[in-house]
Design a protein around this motif. Structure first.
Motif, PDB file in Angstrom:
ATOM      1  N   LEU A  27      10.263 -25.281   1.886  1.00  0.00           N
ATOM      2  CA  LEU A  27      10.186 -25.336   3.346  1.00  0.00           C
ATOM      3  C   LEU A  27       9.821 -23.930   3.759  1.00  0.00           C
ATOM      4  CD1 LEU A  27       9.851 -27.036   5.632  1.00  0.00           C
ATOM      5  CD2 LEU A  27      12.402 -26.555   6.148  1.00  0.00           C
ATOM      6  N   ALA A  28      10.642 -22.919   3.364  1.00  0.00           N
ATOM      7  CA  ALA A  28      10.330 -21.476   3.912  1.00  0.00           C
ATOM      8  C   ALA A  28       8.791 -21.196   3.320  1.00  0.00           C
ATOM      9  CB  ALA A  28      11.422 -20.732   3.345  1.00  0.00           C
ATOM     10  N   LEU A  29       8.685 -21.505   2.090  1.00  0.00           N
ATOM     11  CA  LEU A  29       7.294 -20.977   1.802  1.00  0.00           C
ATOM     12  C   LEU A  29       6.210 -21.674   2.435  1.00  0.00           C
ATOM     13  CD1 LEU A  29       8.090 -20.822  -2.110  1.00  0.00           C
ATOM     14  CD2 LEU A  29       7.915 -19.065  -0.581  1.00  0.00           C
ATOM     15  N   LEU A  30       6.283 -22.792   2.700  1.00  0.00           N
ATOM     16  CA  LEU A  30       5.377 -23.708   3.560  1.00  0.00           C
ATOM     17  C   LEU A  30       5.201 -23.213   4.769  1.00  0.00           C
ATOM     18  CD1 LEU A  30       6.417 -27.489   2.052  1.00  0.00           C
ATOM     19  CD2 LEU A  30       3.889 -26.532   1.762  1.00  0.00           C
ATOM     20  N   GLN A  31       6.173 -22.796   5.611  1.00  0.00           N
ATOM     21  CA  GLN A  31       6.173 -22.388   6.895  1.00  0.00           C
ATOM     22  C   GLN A  31       5.363 -21.075   6.923  1.00  0.00           C
ATOM     23  OE1 GLN A  31      10.491 -22.444   7.740  1.00  0.00           O
ATOM     24  NE2 GLN A  31      10.216 -24.170   9.269  1.00  0.00           N
ATOM     25  N   GLN A  32       5.634 -20.150   5.904  1.00  0.00           N
ATOM     26  CA  GLN A  32       4.979 -19.015   5.963  1.00  0.00           C
ATOM     27  C   GLN A  32       3.579 -19.059   5.795  1.00  0.00           C
ATOM     28  OE1 GLN A  32       5.848 -15.798   5.963  1.00  0.00           O
ATOM     29  NE2 GLN A  32       8.023 -15.900   6.437  1.00  0.00           N
ATOM     30  N   LEU A  33       3.006 -19.928   4.876  1.00  0.00           N
ATOM     31  CA  LEU A  33       1.721 -20.085   4.605  1.00  0.00           C
ATOM     32  C   LEU A  33       0.897 -20.992   5.579  1.00  0.00           C
ATOM     33  CD1 LEU A  33      -0.472 -19.602   2.502  1.00  0.00           C
ATOM     34  CD2 LEU A  33      -0.149 -21.534   1.497  1.00  0.00           C
ATOM     35  N   THR A  34       1.531 -22.297   6.187  1.00  0.00           N
ATOM     36  CA  THR A  34       1.079 -22.783   7.308  1.00  0.00           C
ATOM     37  C   THR A  34       0.927 -21.846   8.648  1.00  0.00           C
ATOM     38  OG1 THR A  34       3.197 -23.638   8.211  1.00  0.00           O
ATOM     39  CG2 THR A  34       1.620 -25.009   6.707  1.00  0.00           C
ATOM     40  N   ARG A  35       1.957 -21.032   8.906  1.00  0.00           N
ATOM     41  CA  ARG A  35       1.616 -20.149  10.128  1.00  0.00           C
ATOM     42  C   ARG A  35       0.755 -19.053  10.050  1.00  0.00           C
ATOM     43  NH1 ARG A  35       8.428 -19.722  10.937  1.00  0.00           N
ATOM     44  NH2 ARG A  35       8.763 -21.574  11.769  1.00  0.00           N
ATOM     45  N   ALA A  36       0.574 -18.552   8.710  1.00  0.00           N
ATOM     46  CA  ALA A  36      -0.404 -17.341   8.405  1.00  0.00           C
ATOM     47  C   ALA A  36      -1.936 -18.011   8.252  1.00  0.00           C
ATOM     48  CB  ALA A  36       0.077 -16.813   6.962  1.00  0.00           C
ATOM     49  N   SER A  37      -2.129 -19.222   8.158  1.00  0.00           N
ATOM     50  CA  SER A  37      -3.366 -19.997   7.842  1.00  0.00           C
ATOM     51  C   SER A  37      -3.932 -20.492   8.837  1.00  0.00           C
ATOM     52  CB  SER A  37      -3.325 -20.863   6.727  1.00  0.00           C
ATOM     53  OG  SER A  37      -2.703 -20.387   5.645  1.00  0.00           O
ATOM     54  N   GLY A  38      -3.053 -20.847   9.886  1.00  0.00           N
ATOM     55  CA  GLY A  38      -3.510 -21.915  11.092  1.00  0.00           C
ATOM     56  C   GLY A  38      -3.982 -21.252  12.320  1.00  0.00           C
ATOM     57  N   VAL A  39      -3.194 -22.222  13.383  1.00  0.00           N
ATOM     58  CA  VAL A  39      -3.776 -21.494  14.834  1.00  0.00           C
ATOM     59  C   VAL A  39      -2.919 -20.492  15.191  1.00  0.00           C
ATOM     60  CG1 VAL A  39      -2.195 -22.979  15.891  1.00  0.00           C
ATOM     61  CG2 VAL A  39      -4.286 -22.555  17.086  1.00  0.00           C
ATOM     62  N   ARG A  40      -1.869 -19.950  14.396  1.00  0.00           N
ATOM     63  CA  ARG A  40      -1.211 -18.856  14.923  1.00  0.00           C
ATOM     64  C   ARG A  40      -1.449 -17.681  13.750  1.00  0.00           C
ATOM     65  NH1 ARG A  40       4.970 -20.555  15.553  1.00  0.00           N
ATOM     66  NH2 ARG A  40       4.556 -22.301  14.038  1.00  0.00           N
ATOM     67  N   GLY A  41      -2.570 -17.819  13.013  1.00  0.00           N
ATOM     68  CA  GLY A  41      -2.876 -16.702  12.070  1.00  0.00           C
ATOM     69  C   GLY A  41      -4.482 -16.706  11.846  1.00  0.00           C
ATOM     70  N   MET A  42      -4.699 -16.886  10.384  1.00  0.00           N
ATOM     71  CA  MET A  42      -6.050 -16.752  10.273  1.00  0.00           C
ATOM     72  C   MET A  42      -7.065 -17.402  10.965  1.00  0.00           C
ATOM     73  SD  MET A  42      -7.377 -17.286   6.193  1.00  0.00           S
ATOM     74  CE  MET A  42      -7.052 -18.992   6.021  1.00  0.00           C
ATOM     75  N   VAL A  43      -6.965 -18.911  11.004  1.00  0.00           N
ATOM     76  CA  VAL A  43      -7.970 -19.362  11.731  1.00  0.00           C
ATOM     77  C   VAL A  43      -8.213 -19.002  13.367  1.00  0.00           C
ATOM     78  CG1 VAL A  43      -8.726 -22.011  12.895  1.00  0.00           C
ATOM     79  CG2 VAL A  43      -7.568 -21.482  10.549  1.00  0.00           C
ATOM     80  N   LEU A  44      -7.060 -18.962  13.887  1.00  0.00           N
ATOM     81  CA  LEU A  44      -7.320 -18.094  15.338  1.00  0.00           C
ATOM     82  C   LEU A  44      -7.976 -16.769  15.264  1.00  0.00           C
ATOM     83  CD1 LEU A  44      -6.620 -17.724  18.308  1.00  0.00           C
ATOM     84  CD2 LEU A  44      -4.233 -16.646  17.751  1.00  0.00           C
ATOM     85  N   GLY A  45      -7.632 -15.807  14.116  1.00  0.00           N
ATOM     86  CA  GLY A  45      -8.451 -14.737  14.084  1.00  0.00           C
ATOM     87  C   GLY A  45      -9.860 -14.977  13.715  1.00  0.00           C
ATOM     88  N   GLN A  46     -10.443 -15.940  12.985  1.00  0.00           N
ATOM     89  CA  GLN A  46     -11.780 -16.326  12.902  1.00  0.00           C
ATOM     90  C   GLN A  46     -12.411 -16.738  14.196  1.00  0.00           C
ATOM     91  OE1 GLN A  46     -13.775 -15.712  10.718  1.00  0.00           O
ATOM     92  NE2 GLN A  46     -15.503 -17.227  10.705  1.00  0.00           N
TER      93      GLN A  46
END
Length: 300
Positions: free
Chosen positions: A144-163
């Protein structure tokens, strides 16, 4: 790179490449073209920086790594590279950055077609989360901790927002704080997740995880500063993508805001911040220190 660091990098690349090959073997039958596009995007000459960071952070916090930890790190490394590859496939699409060249080769939508590229990116992204949910030797809390790290980094709070911020910034004037915010999301978030996920697998406590987060924040930004420098100083053949693409699109960069010399100074400053964050770590963190130097010294 020192001989020891070069060997470490080579071993990490071999591990993740072997795991990815096993994950997506060459096959025929239904979905063959989709899998070919996925493989094309995964094996087109990537430097594997994010997987290497995960292996290096695991080593920095662990004693001698067990076989179980190594297997879990392999799953994390593959998941990170799948998300990174998906992001590049989608970034290159005509509706995004509209690039024809990636790492010296035709981009996925050029080599295949636009619809296949979109689907390949979608499949790579979801495969990453499947890998983490199925990761061996990890309990539910760790997964769960790993999934939280990757989803937060990849989505609307991370990479997708940056794009999204990046696309909105074309032909706009951003100040330095706004540019930094964009890149902390677009590039830095997944780099930070890479460091955190490797450390989580190997049992990092809160104090060490915070120090590694500080390190990762610095190198994530340094990575983008160096990208901006290379965009104006390196020709297309070495860079592997169109030189001067950011200037051509009138996109704000560290070089356009700071000038070339000050951008180089900024990269050095971030490198020193990264090293300072690792002050309480022993020699097992040496690959992380070397990675920080590599990020600002790379030529492509």
């Amino acid at each position: 790179m020192s001989e020891d660091f070069s060997q470490f990098v080579a071993e990490c690349r071999q591990r993740v490449d072997s795991a990815l090959q096993n994950l997506l073997p060459v096959t025929t039958g239904p979905g063959e073209r989709l899998r070919d596009a996925m493989r094309y995007s995964l094996f087109n000459g990537g430097k594997r920086v994010r997987p290497i960071l995960a292996y290096a952070s695991g080593l920095a916090v662990g004693d001698t790594l067990t076989q179980a930890q190594q297997a879990s790190l392999d799953a994390v490394a593959c998941a990170l590279e799948c998300v990174h590859a998906y992001s590049l496939v989608h970034d290159d699409l005509p509706a995004m950055d509209d690039d024809d060249l990636r790492r010296g080769k035709p981009t996925c939508h050029i080599a295949f077609d636009e619809a296949t590229a979109i689907l390949a990116g979608d499949a790579l992204q979801t495969l990453a989360f499947e890998l983490l949910s199925d990761a061996p030797h990890l309990d539910a809390a760790c997964k769960l901790a790993l999934l939280q790290q990757l989803t937060r980094a990849s989505g609307v709070r991370g990479m997708v927002l940056g794009q999204a911020i990046d696309l909105a910034a074309v032909n706009q004037q951003l100040n330095l704080d706004q540019l930094e915010t964009m890149h902390r999301h677009k590039t830095g978030a997944l780099i930070s997740a890479s460091v955190a996920m490797g450390a989580i697998v190997c049992g990092a406590d809160a104090t060490r995880l915070q120090a590694l987060t500080t390190y990762a924040d610095a190198i994530g930004l340094a990575f983008q500063v160096q990208d901006d420098i290379l965009d104006v100083t390196t020709d297309t053949a070495i860079l592997g993508k169109q030189q001067g693409a950011d200037v051509a699109r009138n996109k704000p960069t560290y070089v356009s805001l700071l000038g070339l010399d000050n951008a180089r100074a900024k990269a050095q400053e971030l490198h020193q911040q990264a090293l300072a964050a690792l002050a309480d770590f022993d020699q097992r963190a040496q690959p992380l220190r070397a990675l920080s130097a590599y990020i600002i010294e790379r030529s492509h």
